[in-house]
Design an enzyme around this catalytic site. Structure first.
Site, PDB file in Angstrom:
ATOM      1  N   ASP A 242     -35.163  31.271 -57.512  1.00  0.00           N
ATOM      2  CA  ASP A 242     -34.137  30.895 -56.524  1.00  0.00           C
ATOM      3  C   ASP A 242     -34.006  29.385 -56.556  1.00  0.00           C
ATOM      4  O   ASP A 242     -34.720  28.692 -57.317  1.00  0.00           O
ATOM      5  CB  ASP A 242     -34.485  31.426 -55.112  1.00  0.00           C
ATOM      6  CG  ASP A 242     -33.220  31.704 -54.277  1.00  0.00           C
ATOM      7  OD1 ASP A 242     -32.414  30.755 -54.083  1.00  0.00           O
ATOM      8  OD2 ASP A 242     -33.036  32.828 -53.815  1.00  0.00           O
ATOM      9  N   HIS A 280     -22.142  39.940 -55.320  1.00  0.00           N
ATOM     10  CA  HIS A 280     -21.060  40.027 -54.312  1.00  0.00           C
ATOM     11  C   HIS A 280     -20.775  38.658 -53.671  1.00  0.00           C
ATOM     12  O   HIS A 280     -19.833  38.510 -52.915  1.00  0.00           O
ATOM     13  CB  HIS A 280     -21.342  41.129 -53.267  1.00  0.00           C
ATOM     14  CG  HIS A 280     -22.338  40.768 -52.209  1.00  0.00           C
ATOM     15  ND1 HIS A 280     -22.492  41.513 -51.050  1.00  0.00           N
ATOM     16  CD2 HIS A 280     -23.246  39.756 -52.111  1.00  0.00           C
ATOM     17  CE1 HIS A 280     -23.429  40.982 -50.298  1.00  0.00           C
ATOM     18  NE2 HIS A 280     -23.908  39.913 -50.910  1.00  0.00           N
TER      19      HIS A 280
HETATM   20  C1  SAM Z   1     -27.443  36.889 -50.357  1.00  0.00           C
HETATM   21  S1  SAM Z   1     -28.862  36.076 -50.833  1.00  0.00           S
HETATM   22  C2  SAM Z   1     -29.792  37.415 -51.509  1.00  0.00           C
HETATM   23  C3  SAM Z   1     -31.256  37.155 -51.449  1.00  0.00           C
HETATM   24  C4  SAM Z   1     -32.113  38.310 -51.994  1.00  0.00           C
HETATM   25  N1  SAM Z   1     -31.729  38.702 -53.319  1.00  0.00           N
HETATM   26  C5  SAM Z   1     -32.003  39.483 -51.049  1.00  0.00           C
HETATM   27  O1  SAM Z   1     -31.173  40.364 -51.227  1.00  0.00           O
HETATM   28  O2  SAM Z   1     -32.769  39.523 -50.078  1.00  0.00           O
HETATM   29  C6  SAM Z   1     -28.363  35.212 -52.284  1.00  0.00           C
HETATM   30  C7  SAM Z   1     -29.450  34.370 -52.893  1.00  0.00           C
HETATM   31  O3  SAM Z   1     -28.937  33.723 -54.058  1.00  0.00           O
HETATM   32  C8  SAM Z   1     -29.519  32.439 -54.123  1.00  0.00           C
HETATM   33  N2  SAM Z   1     -28.743  31.565 -54.994  1.00  0.00           N
HETATM   34  C9  SAM Z   1     -27.533  30.999 -54.765  1.00  0.00           C
HETATM   35  N3  SAM Z   1     -27.174  30.224 -55.805  1.00  0.00           N
HETATM   36  C10 SAM Z   1     -28.183  30.294 -56.705  1.00  0.00           C
HETATM   37  C11 SAM Z   1     -28.400  29.692 -57.984  1.00  0.00           C
HETATM   38  N4  SAM Z   1     -27.496  28.901 -58.517  1.00  0.00           N
HETATM   39  N5  SAM Z   1     -29.548  29.992 -58.640  1.00  0.00           N
HETATM   40  C12 SAM Z   1     -30.476  30.808 -58.086  1.00  0.00           C
HETATM   41  N6  SAM Z   1     -30.316  31.408 -56.890  1.00  0.00           N
HETATM   42  C13 SAM Z   1     -29.191  31.146 -56.203  1.00  0.00           C
HETATM   43  C14 SAM Z   1     -29.493  31.992 -52.682  1.00  0.00           C
HETATM   44  O4  SAM Z   1     -30.342  30.889 -52.459  1.00  0.00           O
HETATM   45  C15 SAM Z   1     -29.924  33.264 -51.986  1.00  0.00           C
HETATM   46  O5  SAM Z   1     -31.321  33.334 -51.846  1.00  0.00           O
HETATM   47  O1  LIG Z   2     -24.094  35.320 -44.278  1.00  0.00           O
HETATM   48  C1  LIG Z   2     -24.508  36.387 -44.723  1.00  0.00           C
HETATM   49  C2  LIG Z   2     -24.984  37.387 -43.892  1.00  0.00           C
HETATM   50  C3  LIG Z   2     -25.428  38.570 -44.417  1.00  0.00           C
HETATM   51  C4  LIG Z   2     -25.930  39.619 -43.567  1.00  0.00           C
HETATM   52  C5  LIG Z   2     -26.209  39.385 -42.251  1.00  0.00           C
HETATM   53  C6  LIG Z   2     -26.683  40.376 -41.468  1.00  0.00           C
HETATM   54  C7  LIG Z   2     -26.875  41.613 -41.992  1.00  0.00           C
HETATM   55  O2  LIG Z   2     -27.334  42.585 -41.192  1.00  0.00           O
HETATM   56  C8  LIG Z   2     -26.630  41.865 -43.304  1.00  0.00           C
HETATM   57  C9  LIG Z   2     -26.146  40.860 -44.089  1.00  0.00           C
HETATM   58  O3  LIG Z   2     -25.428  38.812 -45.743  1.00  0.00           O
HETATM   59  C10 LIG Z   2     -24.981  37.857 -46.571  1.00  0.00           C
HETATM   60  C11 LIG Z   2     -25.019  38.117 -47.943  1.00  0.00           C
HETATM   61  O4  LIG Z   2     -25.478  39.286 -48.398  1.00  0.00           O
HETATM   62  C12 LIG Z   2     -24.580  37.157 -48.820  1.00  0.00           C
HETATM   63  O5  LIG Z   2     -24.648  37.476 -50.118  1.00  0.00           O
HETATM   64  C13 LIG Z   2     -24.100  35.947 -48.390  1.00  0.00           C
HETATM   65  C14 LIG Z   2     -24.053  35.665 -47.050  1.00  0.00           C
HETATM   66  C15 LIG Z   2     -24.506  36.627 -46.119  1.00  0.00           C
END
Ligand code: SAM
Ligand SMILES: O=c1cc(-c2ccc(O)cc2)oc2c(O)c(O)ccc12
Length: 375
Positions: A242, A280
């Site tokens: 990450d 997504h």
């Molecule tokens: C929606 S979160 C999903 C986190 C985890 N996969 C989960 O589902 O619990 C998206 C993740 O992508 C990471 N991310 C965004 N840009 C990135 C990059 N350029 N390289 C690596 N990770 C990145 C963010 O920091 C974040 O932790």
């Molecule tokens: O900003 C978000 C927030 C969510 C999110 C918050 C609360 C829930 O119960 C589920 C999801 O998920 C995100 C996500 O999956 C993402 O890729 C970007 C932003 C957020």
């Protein structure tokens, strides 16, 4: 003068508009239930059994002057939000008319350590309270006032960016959240979700890990998914990639390690590359970039991507708790991060543009799917 039939149509249409306009009130009742800890109060009194309204009034110390508003909110939560089960009186001579019990949704809102897994101590404790509250965070609410501005404006600025200035959602978390409060709350949501999804993945999709000796969880955040895989498969070396500010201070142990980096530039080599709730977040062009980097990282010809994301089912769009929620997630992703939820056809196009040969979708995860993608 309109006919009786057309008057009925208009009265029905008016009711529909009221119903849509009042949706926000239902979510505010949910927020209120969480703040008052109504699920804990029901659990404390009744466990799995029904509790009378008067017991809740007394446990929650609601003054007698607020009995009627409380009753009204409980009815909305039970009937409109389907958050509590309205139950029949246990006996005809019971003093109270209204009884409520917890259901699967309200059990997710119990305080940590309370209830749900009383009879299964080994089960992962899944809670959703902070995830719901995150969506009510003022910073997350503001963008919704700018939908019309967003639609009129040419270009790629999101409602999030319109509401909060130029920083993207990710840029805001990295540089404009000095107390780290939003970031901590966001990763709390992700961790909550990954506890459940991790358990489902390692129990229902065990065969996906056959022959896998190493796995990298790209954008793996605090490492909850990778930790679930590392625990279930001690022979698999698991790496979480990450952004450096996200993994700073996170310590791996045993077969789990953390690496700071940028998935657009490079991903550590592994047999399996996991992408949960990553693609997504991005438009087609960026998804193809990430997918190509991930393809380079797959160490063996028998390796694969494991994607956990929604596959929008056009045939189920109107379905409560399924298509309806997928549509909302689609808009949510567009509004917050310029992302989107994809149909199978859209996924297929992405995989082929990034040079993958085949894929297999497993619908074992409710609203989301597990997609195996092969080089
Ligand atoms: C929606 S979160 C999903 C986190 C985890 N996969 C989960 O589902 O619990 C998206 C993740 O992508 C990471 N991310 C965004 N840009 C990135 C990059 N350029 N390289 C690596 N990770 C990145 C963010 O920091 C974040 O932790
Ligand atoms: O900003 C978000 C927030 C969510 C999110 C918050 C609360 C829930 O119960 C589920 C999801 O998920 C995100 C996500 O999956 C993402 O890729 C970007 C932003 C957020």
């Amino acid at each position: 003068m309109k006919t009786k039939d057309s008057q009925d149509v208009i009265l029905g249409a008016q009711a529909r508009l009221w119903s849509c306009s009042f949706n926000q009130m239902i979510s505010m009742c949910l927020k209120c239930a969480i703040h008052l800890r109504i699920p804990d109060a029901i659990h404390k009194h009744g466990g799995a059994a029904a509790v009378p309204l008067t017991a809740l009034l007394s446990t929650l110390q609601i003054p007698p002057s607020k009995t009627e508003p409380f009753r009204c909110i409980m009815r909305i939560l039970a009937h409109n939000a389907a958050l509590f089960n309205p139950e029949p009186k246990p006996s005809p001579d019971a003093a109270d008319d209204e009884w409520y019990s917890l259901n699967a949704s309200s059990r997710l809102l119990l305080s940590p350590g309370g209830g749900e897994d009383d009879d299964d101590k080994a089960a992962v404790e899944v809670r959703h309270t902070s995830s719901v509250l995150f969506l009510f965070h003022p910073l997350m609410q503001e963008p919704w006032s700018f939908l019309d501005t967003w639609l009129r404006e040419d270009g790629s600025r999101t409602p999030w960016e319109i509401a909060h200035g130029t920083a993207s959602f990710w840029g805001y978390l990295e540089t404009r959240d000095p107390s780290g409060e939003l970031m901590a709350t966001f990763y709390d949501c992700m961790t909550n979700d990954s506890k459940l999804v991790g358990e489902v993945l390692v129990s229902r999709c065990r065969d996906m890990f056959d022959g896998v000796a190493s796995l990298v969880d790209v954008g793996g955040g605090a490492g909850t998914m990778a930790a679930a895989v590392a625990k279930a498969f001690p022979e698999i070396k698991c790496t979480v990639l990450d952004r450096p500010h996200v993994v700073k201070g996170l310590q791996g142990e045993g077969n789990l390690e953390f690496v700071g980096g940028d998935m657009f530039l490079s991903v550590p080599q592994a047999d399996a590359v996991l992408l949960k709730w990553i693609l997504h977040d991005w438009d087609e062009e960026n998804c193809i970039k990430v997918l190509k980097v991930c393809k380079e990282a797959i160490a063996s010809p028998k390796g694969k991507l494991i994607i956990i994301d929604m596959v929008v089912d056009e045939k189920r769009l109107g379905e409560r708790n399924f298509g309806e929620v997928q549509l909302c997630f689609d808009l949510f992703m567009m509004a917050m991060v310029n992302g989107k939820e994809r149909t199978e056809k859209e996924w297929k196009r992405l995989f082929s543009a990034a040079g993958f040969s085949n894929y297999k979708i497993s619908t074992v995860m409710g609203l989301r799917s597990v997609i195996e993608v092969f080089p």
